[in-house]
Scaffold this motif. Structure first.
Motif, short mmCIF file in Angstrom:
data_model
loop_
_atom_site.label_atom_id
_atom_site.label_comp_id
_atom_site.label_asym_id
_atom_site.label_seq_id
_atom_site.Cartn_x
_atom_site.Cartn_y
_atom_site.Cartn_z
N ALA A 69 0.83 -1.20 0.00
CA ALA A 69 0.00 0.00 0.00
C ALA A 69 0.87 1.25 0.00
CB ALA A 69 -0.91 0.00 1.23
N GLY A 70 0.43 2.26 -0.74
CA GLY A 70 1.21 3.49 -0.81
C GLY A 70 0.81 4.55 0.19
N GLN A 71 -0.35 4.36 0.87
CA GLN A 71 -0.80 5.37 1.81
C GLN A 71 0.08 5.42 3.06
OE1 GLN A 71 -2.68 2.96 0.42
NE2 GLN A 71 -4.83 3.58 0.27
N GLU A 72 0.26 6.60 3.57
CA GLU A 72 1.15 6.82 4.72
C GLU A 72 0.74 5.98 5.92
OE1 GLU A 72 4.46 8.32 6.48
OE2 GLU A 72 3.79 8.93 4.49
N ARG A 73 -0.57 5.80 6.15
CA ARG A 73 -1.01 5.09 7.36
C ARG A 73 -0.64 3.61 7.36
NH1 ARG A 73 -5.61 6.15 4.39
NH2 ARG A 73 -6.98 4.43 3.80
N TYR A 74 -0.24 3.08 6.20
CA TYR A 74 0.13 1.67 6.15
C TYR A 74 1.64 1.45 6.16
CZ TYR A 74 -4.75 0.90 4.82
OH TYR A 74 -6.12 0.87 4.80
N ARG A 75 2.41 2.52 6.24
CA ARG A 75 3.87 2.40 6.08
C ARG A 75 4.50 1.47 7.11
NH1 ARG A 75 5.74 6.86 3.10
NH2 ARG A 75 7.89 6.10 3.31
N ALA A 76 4.05 1.57 8.37
CA ALA A 76 4.63 0.73 9.43
C ALA A 76 4.36 -0.74 9.18
CB ALA A 76 4.07 1.14 10.79
N VAL A 77 3.22 -1.03 8.55
CA VAL A 77 2.87 -2.42 8.26
C VAL A 77 3.65 -2.96 7.08
CG1 VAL A 77 0.99 -3.98 7.61
CG2 VAL A 77 0.55 -2.08 9.19
N THR A 78 3.69 -2.19 6.00
CA THR A 78 4.29 -2.69 4.77
C THR A 78 5.81 -2.80 4.84
OG1 THR A 78 4.36 -0.45 3.85
CG2 THR A 78 2.42 -1.78 3.37
N SER A 79 6.46 -1.96 5.65
CA SER A 79 7.92 -2.00 5.70
C SER A 79 8.44 -3.36 6.15
CB SER A 79 8.45 -0.89 6.62
OG SER A 79 8.00 -1.08 7.95
N ALA A 80 7.67 -4.06 6.96
CA ALA A 80 8.09 -5.38 7.44
C ALA A 80 8.17 -6.39 6.29
CB ALA A 80 7.12 -5.88 8.51
N TYR A 81 7.41 -6.14 5.23
CA TYR A 81 7.38 -7.08 4.11
C TYR A 81 8.57 -6.90 3.17
CZ TYR A 81 2.76 -8.57 5.54
OH TYR A 81 1.71 -9.09 6.26
N TYR A 82 9.38 -5.87 3.39
CA TYR A 82 10.58 -5.70 2.57
C TYR A 82 11.61 -6.77 2.90
CZ TYR A 82 8.77 -0.95 1.78
OH TYR A 82 7.99 0.12 1.45
N ARG A 83 11.60 -7.24 4.12
CA ARG A 83 12.60 -8.23 4.54
C ARG A 83 12.45 -9.52 3.75
NH1 ARG A 83 10.52 -6.14 9.45
NH2 ARG A 83 11.95 -4.66 10.43
N GLY A 84 13.58 -10.01 3.28
CA GLY A 84 13.56 -11.23 2.49
C GLY A 84 13.31 -11.01 1.00
N ALA A 85 13.05 -9.77 0.61
CA ALA A 85 12.83 -9.48 -0.81
C ALA A 85 14.15 -9.51 -1.57
CB ALA A 85 12.17 -8.12 -0.97
N LEU A 86 14.14 -10.16 -2.71
CA LEU A 86 15.33 -10.26 -3.55
C LEU A 86 15.33 -9.21 -4.65
CD1 LEU A 86 15.25 -14.12 -3.98
CD2 LEU A 86 16.24 -12.79 -2.14
N GLY A 87 14.13 -8.65 -4.90
CA GLY A 87 14.00 -7.62 -5.92
C GLY A 87 12.92 -6.63 -5.54
N ALA A 88 12.98 -5.44 -6.12
CA ALA A 88 11.98 -4.41 -5.83
C ALA A 88 11.75 -3.56 -7.06
CB ALA A 88 12.42 -3.54 -4.66
N MET A 89 10.50 -3.17 -7.26
CA MET A 89 10.11 -2.25 -8.31
C MET A 89 9.69 -0.94 -7.65
SD MET A 89 10.48 -4.20 -10.95
CE MET A 89 9.88 -5.47 -12.05
N LEU A 90 10.45 0.12 -7.87
CA LEU A 90 10.08 1.45 -7.38
C LEU A 90 9.22 2.11 -8.46
CD1 LEU A 90 13.42 2.85 -5.88
CD2 LEU A 90 11.38 2.19 -4.62
N VAL A 91 7.93 2.26 -8.18
CA VAL A 91 6.99 2.69 -9.22
C VAL A 91 6.50 4.12 -8.98
CG1 VAL A 91 4.87 2.11 -10.46
CG2 VAL A 91 6.23 0.28 -9.39
N TYR A 92 6.57 4.95 -10.03
CA TYR A 92 5.99 6.28 -9.98
C TYR A 92 5.08 6.47 -11.19
CZ TYR A 92 9.43 7.72 -13.55
OH TYR A 92 10.18 7.81 -14.70
N ASP A 93 4.21 7.45 -11.13
CA ASP A 93 3.30 7.80 -12.21
C ASP A 93 3.96 8.92 -13.02
OD1 ASP A 93 1.31 8.86 -13.85
OD2 ASP A 93 -0.24 8.81 -12.30
N MET A 94 4.29 8.64 -14.27
CA MET A 94 5.02 9.63 -15.06
C MET A 94 4.20 10.88 -15.37
SD MET A 94 5.04 8.05 -18.89
CE MET A 94 4.85 9.67 -19.62
#
Length: 215
Positions: A69-94
């Motif tokens: 989730a991109g909303q600020e209120r979910y940041r504390a939750v989603t950051s935990a899911y970064y652990r163990g990730a082998l790849g990441a897509m940083l996505v922006y709207d052009m």
């Protein structure tokens, strides 16, 4: 694939989609995993994930793609899911400059929680809306080169570069891991297969990419 459960996987790779809300992360995932696009897509709550099985160098690879989730209120939750990730897509709207300006913050957060050698790709989504472009290609390329990221522009709506972007990241992860396995085999004189487990990515040479191209 519907028979993923019965297939023997050689590797399982976890990849996370990161970026502001409404940049198209869920649509990119849906296009890659199911070749679908929904005009009524709603904002992701927390974290969702889908899987896709593919073959790289005659090896069965299961990609676990996590949509955060991109909303600020979910940041504390989603950051935990970064652990163990082998790849990441940083996505922006052009078409929205602010979403690109936030990439530095997302990248900092990602690097603070994920493995330091994670394969990262910068994705400028919604390339089908070229007439509304707010982020010049040159700006994205400069940021990608400075941060040693791969870079592509995509359109989930038109399926432009979506599969190419995911396959590029997954292939980079596989190449790194296969070299690590071969090196370990040579040292130990025996197989060191890590089938069915998450892979820790070893040191990776820095790469940069341009529009439609990558590492």
């Amino acid at each position: 694939m519907s028979n993923d459960f019965n297939q023997k996987m050689d590797y399982i790779f976890k990849v996370v989609l990161v970026g502001d809300s409404a940049v198209g992360k869920s649509q990119l995932l849906s296009r890659f995993a199911k070749n679908e696009f929904s005009v009524d897509s709603k904002a992701t709550i927390g974290v969702e994930f889908q899987t896709k099985t593919l073959v790289i160098d005659q090896k069965m690879i299961k990609a676990q793609i996590w949509d955060t989730a991109g909303q600020e209120r979910y940041r504390a939750v989603t950051s935990a899911y970064y652990r163990g990730a082998l790849g990441a897509m940083l996505v922006y709207d052009m078409t929205k400059r602010q979403t690109f300006d936030h990439m530095s913050r997302w990248l900092e957060e990602l690097r603070g929680h994920a493995d330091k050698n994670i394969v990262i790709m910068l994705i400028g989504n919604k390339s089908d809306l070229a007439s509304l472009r707010a982020v010049p290609v040159e700006d994205a390329q400069e940021f990608a080169e400075r941060e040693n990221l791969c870079f592509m522009e995509t359109s989930a709506l038109e399926a432009t570069n979506v599969e190419n972007a995911f396959l590029t990241a997954l292939t980079d992860i596989y190449k790194i891991q296969s070299k690590k396995s071969l090196s370990a085999d040579g040292i130990n004189g025996k197989s060191t297969s890590l089938k069915g487990t998450a892979i820790i990515v070893p040191n990776q040479e820095a790469n940069s990419g341009g529009k439609g191209g990558c590492c």
